[in-house]
Design an enzyme around this catalytic site. Structure first.
Site, PDB file in Angstrom:
ATOM      1  N   ASP A 204       0.858  -1.192   0.000  1.00  0.00           N
ATOM      2  CA  ASP A 204       0.000   0.000   0.000  1.00  0.00           C
ATOM      3  C   ASP A 204       0.891   1.238   0.000  1.00  0.00           C
ATOM      4  O   ASP A 204       0.688   2.175   0.760  1.00  0.00           O
ATOM      5  CB  ASP A 204      -0.916  -0.013   1.233  1.00  0.00           C
ATOM      6  CG  ASP A 204      -1.972   1.094   1.192  1.00  0.00           C
ATOM      7  OD1 ASP A 204      -2.244   1.621   0.094  1.00  0.00           O
ATOM      8  OD2 ASP A 204      -2.526   1.427   2.261  1.00  0.00           O
ATOM      9  N   LEU A 205       1.873   1.231  -0.895  1.00  0.00           N
ATOM     10  CA  LEU A 205       2.967   2.206  -0.821  1.00  0.00           C
ATOM     11  C   LEU A 205       2.656   3.481  -1.604  1.00  0.00           C
ATOM     12  O   LEU A 205       3.410   3.893  -2.481  1.00  0.00           O
ATOM     13  CB  LEU A 205       4.266   1.567  -1.306  1.00  0.00           C
ATOM     14  CG  LEU A 205       5.552   2.318  -0.935  1.00  0.00           C
ATOM     15  CD1 LEU A 205       5.693   2.493   0.555  1.00  0.00           C
ATOM     16  CD2 LEU A 205       6.764   1.605  -1.513  1.00  0.00           C
TER      17      LEU A 205
END
Length: 298
Positions: A204-205
């Site tokens: 979830d960068l």
């Protein structure tokens, strides 16, 4: 949404909490900066009951920081830097609290961005044996299917990420738009690029999940799992990240990316956009549709 229990946090850490500064809220939890009796500062997420979310985040942070791939270590070499990975140590956690070191934020510099690119490449290279993870996943407070699998990444991504969130968020799309995402799912084997081994990814960068402190970018709030390394890079570009081209260039120097990886960015962005469609509604409809169209065009 319950606030922090300073007595419980003190018990978890074995040291009294002297001061609490509230830092707002996110999703189903509140955020706090605490000062401890021994002079340390810490960051605390607190919630009435987020046992699954906090357990997943704890496991993910420790797994990202570990070198053995089992997720059982503490993710730290003693100085809070995850044994070389840009991941903060989990100081303590229970069903209601997650405690990390306090990392004072600073403006990102080009050198820090290049360091992040190199460290991210090294992190991905310490890949697990399978796609998925041995814990139930979450993104924000939505569940993720982390079923471990040796099938090709394309099918894992289609079956465990795209299809479930199309089902969850599809009511925000017109029938023709749902059919476009379904086409991506059906054709994904031809859209996913050359096969790659599983990478140890944050999952979830987006740019807000990189905290710049101490001359480096720290990874926070992961949805960690064994996945495709291009996913993390695509996420960095989804809502913008500082010095992104420096991050990507440094990454590519350490671990060259497969031909055509930029063309596959929309494919990797489609899942997080479906997540946002579920969380925030039709305001993300146009971005979902644009990503799906770009993915099938290649």
């Amino acid at each position: 949404m319950a606030g922090l229990d300073r007595g419980r946090v003190g018990d978890l850490l074995g040291v009294r909490v002297e001061r609490v500064v509230d830092r707002g809220s996110s999703h189903s939890w509140t955020l706090h900066q605490v000062t401890l009796a021994d002079g340390r500062e810490a960051f605390v997420k607190a919630a009435a009951d987020q046992a699954g979310v906090f357990a997943a985040e704890t496991a993910g942070l420790r797994w990202l920081g570990d070198g053995d791939g089992d997720g059982d270590g503490d993710g730290s070499d003693g100085d809070g830097d995850g044994g070389g990975a840009p991941v903060a140590e989990v100081l303590a956690a229970d069903d209601h609290h997650l405690v990390l070191p306090w990392l004072p934020a600073e403006s990102p510099e080009p050198a820090a961005a290049e360091r992040l690119g190199r460290e991210l490449a090294a992190l991905h290279a310490r890949g697990p044996d399978s796609y998925g993870a041995p814990w139930t996943g979450f993104i924000a407070d939505l569940p993720l299917d982390n079923t471990l699998s040796d099938e090709p990444w394309s099918r894992w991504y289609a079956d465990r990420r795209l299809a479930p969130f199309l089902e969850r968020a599809g009511h925000h799309l017109a029938d023709s738009e749902k059919q476009l995402v379904e086409r991506v799912i059906e054709e994904i084997d031809g859209l996913a690029g050359p096969p790659e081994p599983p990478a140890r990814i944050h999952g979830d960068l987006w740019g807000g999940n990189v905290l710049w402190s101490g001359g480096r970018g720290w990874l926070i709030d992961p949805a960690a799992h064994g996945g495709h390394r291009e996913t993390d890079l695509a996420m960095l570009g989804l809502f913008g990240a500082p010095h992104l081209e420096r991050v990507l260039a440094a990454y590519d120097e350490v671990s060259p990316l497969a031909d055509g990886w930029r063309d596959r960015i929309p494919l990797h962005q489609l899942h997080p956009l479906l997540v946002h469609l579920e969380l925030y509604g039709a305001s993300y409809r146009s971005q979902v549709v644009a990503a799906a169209r770009a993915a099938v065009r290649g």
